[in-house]
Scaffold this motif. Structure first.
Motif, mmCIF file in Angstrom:
data_model
loop_
_atom_site.group_PDB
_atom_site.id
_atom_site.type_symbol
_atom_site.label_atom_id
_atom_site.label_comp_id
_atom_site.label_asym_id
_atom_site.label_seq_id
_atom_site.Cartn_x
_atom_site.Cartn_y
_atom_site.Cartn_z
ATOM 1 N N VAL A 32 0.839 -1.206 0.000
ATOM 2 C CA VAL A 32 0.000 0.000 0.000
ATOM 3 C C VAL A 32 0.870 1.250 0.000
ATOM 4 N N GLY A 33 1.803 1.331 0.948
ATOM 5 C CA GLY A 33 2.673 2.494 0.974
ATOM 6 C C GLY A 33 3.237 2.765 2.349
ATOM 7 N N GLU A 34 3.934 3.904 2.430
ATOM 8 C CA GLU A 34 4.680 4.256 3.633
ATOM 9 C C GLU A 34 4.508 5.743 3.899
ATOM 10 N N ALA A 35 4.429 6.138 5.168
ATOM 11 C CA ALA A 35 4.290 7.552 5.516
ATOM 12 C C ALA A 35 4.944 7.817 6.866
ATOM 13 N N PRO A 36 5.369 9.082 7.062
ATOM 14 C CA PRO A 36 5.959 9.433 8.354
ATOM 15 C C PRO A 36 4.859 9.617 9.400
ATOM 16 N N ILE A 37 5.032 9.014 10.571
ATOM 17 C CA ILE A 37 4.049 9.128 11.650
ATOM 18 C C ILE A 37 4.798 9.462 12.945
ATOM 19 N N SER A 38 4.272 10.424 13.683
ATOM 20 C CA SER A 38 4.881 10.825 14.950
ATOM 21 C C SER A 38 4.804 9.705 15.967
ATOM 22 N N ILE A 39 5.824 9.643 16.802
ATOM 23 C CA ILE A 39 5.803 8.707 17.927
ATOM 24 C C ILE A 39 5.196 9.450 19.109
ATOM 25 N N SER A 40 4.230 8.818 19.764
ATOM 26 C CA SER A 40 3.442 9.537 20.755
ATOM 27 C C SER A 40 3.766 9.159 22.192
ATOM 28 N N CYS A 41 4.619 8.158 22.386
ATOM 29 C CA CYS A 41 4.961 7.790 23.761
ATOM 30 C C CYS A 41 6.311 8.381 24.129
ATOM 31 N N GLY A 42 6.566 8.490 25.404
ATOM 32 C CA GLY A 42 7.868 8.949 25.859
ATOM 33 C C GLY A 42 8.918 7.891 25.567
ATOM 34 N N PRO A 43 10.181 8.244 25.772
ATOM 35 C CA PRO A 43 11.250 7.258 25.564
ATOM 36 C C PRO A 43 11.000 6.046 26.452
ATOM 37 N N ARG A 44 11.252 4.875 25.918
ATOM 38 C CA ARG A 44 11.029 3.682 26.731
ATOM 39 C C ARG A 44 12.017 2.582 26.366
ATOM 40 N N ASP A 45 12.262 1.720 27.360
ATOM 41 C CA ASP A 45 13.264 0.672 27.177
ATOM 42 C C ASP A 45 12.674 -0.599 26.577
ATOM 43 N N ASP A 46 11.331 -0.736 26.689
ATOM 44 C CA ASP A 46 10.735 -1.976 26.165
ATOM 45 C C ASP A 46 10.504 -1.848 24.653
ATOM 46 N N VAL A 49 14.801 16.233 -16.797
ATOM 47 C CA VAL A 49 15.958 16.217 -17.695
ATOM 48 C C VAL A 49 17.215 16.780 -17.029
ATOM 49 N N CYS A 50 17.124 17.136 -15.763
ATOM 50 C CA CYS A 50 18.248 17.807 -15.088
ATOM 51 C C CYS A 50 19.271 16.799 -14.570
ATOM 52 N N PRO A 51 20.563 17.042 -14.848
ATOM 53 C CA PRO A 51 21.608 16.123 -14.368
ATOM 54 C C PRO A 51 21.813 16.169 -12.860
ATOM 55 N N THR A 52 21.208 17.127 -12.159
ATOM 56 C CA THR A 52 21.410 17.157 -10.705
ATOM 57 C C THR A 52 20.113 17.017 -9.930
ATOM 58 N N CYS A 53 18.998 16.739 -10.612
ATOM 59 C CA CYS A 53 17.739 16.480 -9.907
ATOM 60 C C CYS A 53 17.674 15.003 -9.527
ATOM 61 N N TYR A 54 17.360 14.744 -8.256
ATOM 62 C CA TYR A 54 17.292 13.348 -7.825
ATOM 63 C C TYR A 54 16.143 13.081 -6.862
ATOM 64 N N CYS A 55 15.261 14.054 -6.650
ATOM 65 C CA CYS A 55 14.155 13.852 -5.708
ATOM 66 C C CYS A 55 13.286 12.685 -6.169
ATOM 67 N N PHE A 56 12.785 11.929 -5.198
ATOM 68 C CA PHE A 56 12.012 10.755 -5.587
ATOM 69 C C PHE A 56 10.786 10.558 -4.712
ATOM 70 N N ASP A 57 9.835 9.849 -5.283
ATOM 71 C CA ASP A 57 8.638 9.412 -4.587
ATOM 72 C C ASP A 57 8.841 7.922 -4.293
ATOM 73 N N VAL A 58 8.136 7.395 -3.321
ATOM 74 C CA VAL A 58 8.234 5.969 -3.013
ATOM 75 C C VAL A 58 6.840 5.365 -3.122
ATOM 76 N N ARG A 59 6.725 4.290 -3.856
ATOM 77 C CA ARG A 59 5.432 3.653 -4.061
ATOM 78 C C ARG A 59 5.529 2.159 -3.861
ATOM 79 N N ASP A 60 4.410 1.565 -3.509
ATOM 80 C CA ASP A 60 4.348 0.113 -3.378
ATOM 81 C C ASP A 60 3.602 -0.475 -4.563
ATOM 82 N N ASN A 61 4.005 -1.670 -4.941
ATOM 83 C CA ASN A 61 3.336 -2.374 -6.025
ATOM 84 C C ASN A 61 2.964 -3.741 -5.507
#
Lengths: 283, 348
Positions: A59-73, B247-259
């Motif tokens: 499906v995909g990947e996204a950045p998600i905040s961590i909501s708990c304090g630092p923990r050892d477990d 077409v830029c030789p220094t552009c490298y930004c990317f998206d990530v997708r799942d298939n």
């Protein structure tokens, strides 16, 4: 270039392959947000304010905040809003299902900036979710801090997150919790009505020993910062936790760039003195 | 390391012969006026034609438009298999012009520094590069001399310089470069440096388009502009199509997708090119867009090439002056014109 020295497959695995986390608890928080407690193969070892890349394979990947304090477990808490394709699928998962986790990423908060200080937390909407990772360690040891104030605002009573925590924190010695909604929208509400900025002018903030940590929607920062500046708080006393689009978490994909900084690595937590002059940071 | 002399025919035959042993990419005519870096066969006619810059730069062979990061498979017993997809196959890219060589050099920095990128580095480590000096401007769009890429040599295993005599000076800069020459019997050249100076001296005095500012001062000039009508002026016609990024030789930004495969239990995670000129590039979940206007995106692109990345990496402009973005822009927006206007505007 170093030839033949590096095991790139191992490096790729360490950089981009997610660990498998088991969902051990799901709680409905609001109509859109759910709380998730995850169990990882090993402790993530995060600092407050860091985030993780969360994924569902296929499906995909996204950045998600961590909501708990630092923990050892090996437990991890997150709150996920159903707002896109990936999070819609995550909301369809059950306890016992798994998620992919990479991280932790980002700078995070350094508790050393807060020890011995009066601490003010300002959370707007979902901003409470990442801030909670700092609020928990502060509220756990109130004697190591001065006066602690949490201003938490959201749109309406139904959208308030972590109600039990807010109630518990309000009973911590030396702590004040101010809960606000923009409007009650005819729902029962016994706390304040207004924006998070409203109680700030009346707060007795000592300009010498106050440190502020804030997180909220982009529109919140400008006015809150104006108020804090009027109270003579300097930019080195204010920490903001920012949101940007992110695809890699390791400073490569380019999406989170704000002027010359990368939110995923230089941030997402920034001391205001580092970004106050940047045109793209607080907008 | 070592210099050799060869005739043009010898060099062209030698590159053909490499194609019998390795995967060799070489600029090959595409349509009536364009060139592409294409894998050649040993029988193909290799010619160092005076060509316009290829449609996409050769560095894109190292950062492909779509690249698999890893594959996954959910097994019936509940196990999950994850396997990284690192491409370590050997290849040769021959006929790389100095501007494109500089592009590869800069890309090396971007992917080596900070969190090292295993996919790029594995491919780069297994890629031999044969550079080719320019002696006349390839199009009237180029401004390679103005951004210090015309004489870039670093990163090439072998570098070829056409001499006034018609011969080619072959410089081997690495052991791998010397290895690629093992099938040849070229005579060593003792006075290579002097011959190179001669070849450079024979170039036109004004090489392509120039800026009325030192290359060292460009970053400081671009830094002065934020709220400027120039950003609007140079985006009025912009379709936000992202061609300039692609077409830029220094552009490298990317998206990530799942298939997800049709079996629904296996698939892959891939990264694909993305571009900061595309409208949704800085948009987060929920709809907030941190760069909603084309002018803001153009400003970001120009500042990234001339201010942000030069400051971060310390190797001058991250624009190599190849002229591709301006030439291939549907509405003729040219980064040269933008920087030129910024320089001019700073004078008034």
């Amino acid at each position: 270039m170093n030839q033949g020295q590096t095991d790139y497959a191992a490096l790729a695995a360490a950089t981009y392959l997610p660990a498998t986390a088991k969902i051990v608890e799901i709680r409905e928080m609001t109509a859109r947000e759910r709380y998730y407690r995850l169990e990882l193969p090993q402790p993530l070892g995060h600092r407050p304010g860091q985030f993780a890349m969360v994924s569902v394979l296929g499906v995909g990947e996204a950045p998600i905040s961590i909501s708990c304090g630092p923990r050892d477990d090996n437990q991890l808490e997150m709150v996920i809003r159903n707002v896109g394709r990936l999070t819609r699928v995550i909301h369809g998962l059950k306890e016992g299902d798994t998620l992919g986790i990479r991280g932790p990423y980002g700078s995070g908060f350094d508790l050393d900036h807060f020890y011995g200080k009066d601490v003010v937390f300002i959370a707007g909407g979902l901003g409470l979710v990442p801030l909670r990772s700092l609020i928990i360690p502060v509220m756990a040891e109130p004697s190591r801090f001065g006066a602690v104030t949490l201003v938490s605002g959201c749109r309406n009573p139904a959208e308030e997150l972590f109600r039990e925590d807010l109630k518990q924190w309000s009973q911590v010695p030396g702590a004040t919790v101010i809960r606000l909604v923009d409007a009650t929208e005819n729902m029962p509400w016994k706390f304040d009505v207004g924006l998070v900025i409203d109680p700030l002018p009346k707060l007795p903030l000592d300009p010498v020993k106050t440190v502020v940590a804030m997180c909220g929607p982009p529109v919140m920062y400008k006015f809150v910062l104006m108020t804090l500046q009027a109270k003579n708080l300097g930019p080195e006393q204010i920490f903001v936790d920012l949101e940007r689009r992110m695809k890699c978490g390791v400073g490569k994909c380019g999406h989170c760039q704000m002027n010359h900084l990368y939110c995923c690595q230089d941030g997402p937590v920034f001391q205001l003195s580092r970004i106050g002059a940047l045109k793209e940071a607080l907008r | 390391m070592s210099d050799f002399l060869a005739s043009l025919t010898q060099v062209q035959q030698w590159i053909s012969s490499l194609a019998a042993r390795y995967t060799v990419f070489f600029p090959t005519p595409h349509g009536e006026a364009n060139y592409r870096f294409t894998a050649i066969g040993a029988d193909d006619d290799v010619r160092f034609a005076p060509y316009r810059p290829t449609i996409t730069p050769p560095v894109k062979l190292l950062v492909p438009a779509r690249e698999e990061l890893f594959r996954f498979q959910h097994k019936e017993d509940g196990d999950l298999l994850l396997s990284p997809s690192v491409d370590s196959s050997f290849r040769v890219i021959a006929g790389v012009r100095p501007c494109d060589l500089k592009g590869i050099f800069l890309m090396d920095l971007f992917f080596e520094r900070g969190v090292a990128d295993p996919y790029y580095l594995a491919r780069r480590e297994n890629t031999a590069i044969i550079g080719y000096a320019c002696t006349t401007p390839c199009t009237d769009r180029v401004f390679c001399a103005a951004v210090d890429s015309l004489d870039h040599r670093q990163g090439a295993d072998l570098f070829l310089t056409p001499l006034a005599s018609g011969e080619i000076l072959v410089e081997a800069n690495t052991e791998r470069g010397i290895g690629l020459l093992d099938s040849t019997d070229l005579p060593p050249c003792e006075d290579g440096p002097a011959r190179k100076i001669g070849a450079i001296a024979a170039r036109p005095e004004t090489y392509g388009r120039s800026f009325d500012a030192d290359v060292q001062s460009l970053s400081g000039i671009v830094e002065q502009y934020w709220d400027s009508p120039l950003w609007d002026k140079h985006t009025e016609r912009c379709f936000s199509c992202g061609t300039c990024n692609l077409v830029c030789p220094t552009c490298y930004c990317f998206d990530v997708r799942d298939n997800l495969a049709l079996d629904t239990v296996s698939g892959s995670r891939t990264r694909t090119w993305d571009g900061c000129m595309l409208p949704g590039f800085a948009q987060v979940a929920g709809g907030h867009n941190f760069r909603p206007q084309p002018a803001g995106r153009q400003r970001h692109r120009v500042k990234r090439k001339f201010e942000y990345l030069p400051t971060k990496y310390g190797h001058g402009p991250v624009c190599v002056g190849c002229g591709r973005c301006g030439r291939q822009c549907t509405v003729d927006i040219d980064i040269y014109d933008i920087v030129h206007d910024l320089i001019e505007g700073g004078k008034s």
